[in-house]
Design a protein around this motif. Structure first.
Motif, PDB file in Angstrom:
ATOM      1  N   THR A 111      27.553  45.656  37.846  1.00 19.74           N
ATOM      2  CA  THR A 111      27.257  44.235  37.650  1.00 19.74           C
ATOM      3  C   THR A 111      27.712  43.719  36.284  1.00 19.74           C
ATOM      4  OG1 THR A 111      25.091  44.925  36.872  1.00 19.74           O
ATOM      5  CG2 THR A 111      25.238  44.247  39.177  1.00 19.74           C
ATOM      6  N   GLY A 112      28.367  44.594  35.499  1.00 20.32           N
ATOM      7  CA  GLY A 112      28.784  44.184  34.152  1.00 20.32           C
ATOM      8  C   GLY A 112      30.150  43.538  34.148  1.00 20.32           C
ATOM      9  N   LEU A 113      30.933  43.885  33.138  1.00 20.92           N
ATOM     10  CA  LEU A 113      32.274  43.296  32.973  1.00 20.92           C
ATOM     11  C   LEU A 113      33.150  43.517  34.200  1.00 20.92           C
ATOM     12  CD1 LEU A 113      34.514  42.119  30.969  1.00 20.92           C
ATOM     13  CD2 LEU A 113      35.080  44.516  30.520  1.00 20.92           C
ATOM     14  N   PHE A 114      33.807  42.449  34.646  1.00 18.25           N
ATOM     15  CA  PHE A 114      34.832  42.534  35.688  1.00 18.25           C
ATOM     16  C   PHE A 114      36.128  42.856  34.970  1.00 18.25           C
ATOM     17  CE2 PHE A 114      33.546  40.410  39.791  1.00 18.25           C
ATOM     18  CZ  PHE A 114      34.272  41.279  40.579  1.00 18.25           C
ATOM     19  N   LEU A 115      36.654  44.059  35.139  1.00 17.36           N
ATOM     20  CA  LEU A 115      37.905  44.430  34.470  1.00 17.36           C
ATOM     21  C   LEU A 115      39.034  44.396  35.495  1.00 17.36           C
ATOM     22  CD1 LEU A 115      39.570  45.481  32.104  1.00 17.36           C
ATOM     23  CD2 LEU A 115      38.811  47.792  32.666  1.00 17.36           C
ATOM     24  N   ASN A 116      39.886  43.386  35.363  1.00 13.80           N
ATOM     25  CA  ASN A 116      41.001  43.249  36.305  1.00 13.80           C
ATOM     26  C   ASN A 116      42.267  43.793  35.661  1.00 13.80           C
ATOM     27  OD1 ASN A 116      39.390  41.461  38.118  1.00 13.80           O
ATOM     28  ND2 ASN A 116      39.511  40.101  36.344  1.00 13.80           N
ATOM     29  N   ILE A 117      42.946  44.666  36.363  1.00 12.80           N
ATOM     30  CA  ILE A 117      44.208  45.185  35.860  1.00 12.80           C
ATOM     31  C   ILE A 117      45.313  44.550  36.706  1.00 12.80           C
ATOM     32  CG2 ILE A 117      45.605  47.263  35.429  1.00 12.80           C
ATOM     33  CD1 ILE A 117      43.003  47.290  33.847  1.00 12.80           C
TER      34      ILE A 117
END
Ligand code: IPE
Ligand code: MG
Length: 227
Positions: A111-117
């Protein structure tokens, strides 16, 4: 994330070592965003145009990507980070594609940071894949039925807010086919610092610059102040 090659060249090192050092900056930037409570961070790791680089460099970049998917993801998961890869995955080896799916599945309930690569990603590709997906889902509708609101659900990152801030490192002042649709109202920040030199203090400078800006979204300054 620009400037890895120049960072290496300045030190008479092979370009690959710049990319390796760049991974360390990725870790620092992700840590910064987690600590600051940022909702979502999208890193432009590999563009649709980067395949045109020398074969050896492309293959080293692929090994770094695979390694990160296999190892770094464990720590990301411990930090409640959700990993999401955007771009045309069909360009990658089966091994990379499988590891992307695994990494996404492992972190999907975080539920934390959404890390999009963004990998094998291009803003123009994104818009066209969205149009094709819309048509596939609405085969009987004419193109006249297509409007912005109808297209948005098919674009990458549609479940996240549009980016507030774009940071481009390495001195170039262009967008290079990044999230061109999603960045219509994004604030741009350019720095001469090379990506491998980026750390928490560079990020803080970018955030400070962003905090000083007035975002009007087409309105007048007076309208914003009375809201
Ligand atoms: C960005 O650094 C990294 C990727 C595209 C993966 P560059 O490799 O573009 O570095 P410069 O621009 O040559 O310094
Ligand atoms: Mg570059």
């Amino acid at each position: 994330m620009d400037g890895n090659g120049r960072w290496a060249k300045k030190r008479m090192l092979p370009r690959f070592m710049g990319h390796q050092k760049g991974v360390k900056s990725v870790k620092k930037v992700v840590k910064f965003c987690v600590e600051q409570g940022v909702d979502s961070l999208t890193l432009f790791a590999f563009s649709t145009e980067n395949w045109k680089r020398p074969k050896e460099e492309v293959s080293k970049l692929m090994s770094l990507f695979l390694n990160a998917l296999q190892k770094e993801v464990i720590k990301l998961n411990e930090n409640n980070v959700r990993l999401n890869v955007i771009g045309d995955r069909s360009g990658f080896s089966t091994e990379i594609q499988e590891n992307i799916l695994k990494a996404e599945a492992l972190t999907e309930n975080n539920t934390g940071l959404f890390l999009n690569i963004a990998a094998n990603y291009g803003g123009r590709w994104d818009i066209f894949q969205a149009m094709k997906a819309w048509q596939k889902q609405n085969p009987t509708l004419s193109i006249d039925a297509l409007n912005e609101d109808a297209l948005i659900p098919f674009l990458s990152l549609h479940e996240q807010s549009d980016p507030d801030l774009l940071i481009r490192t390495g001195g170039e002042k262009r967008v290079s086919n990044f999230l061109i649709w999603q960045m219509a109202y994004t604030e741009y920040y350019f720095t001469d610092e090379l990506w491998p030199d980026i750390d928490e203090s560079s990020m803080q400078k970018a955030v400070d610059s962003f905090s000083d800006r007035e975002r009007r979204f087409g309105k007048t300054s007076e309208q914003i102040k009375t809201c």
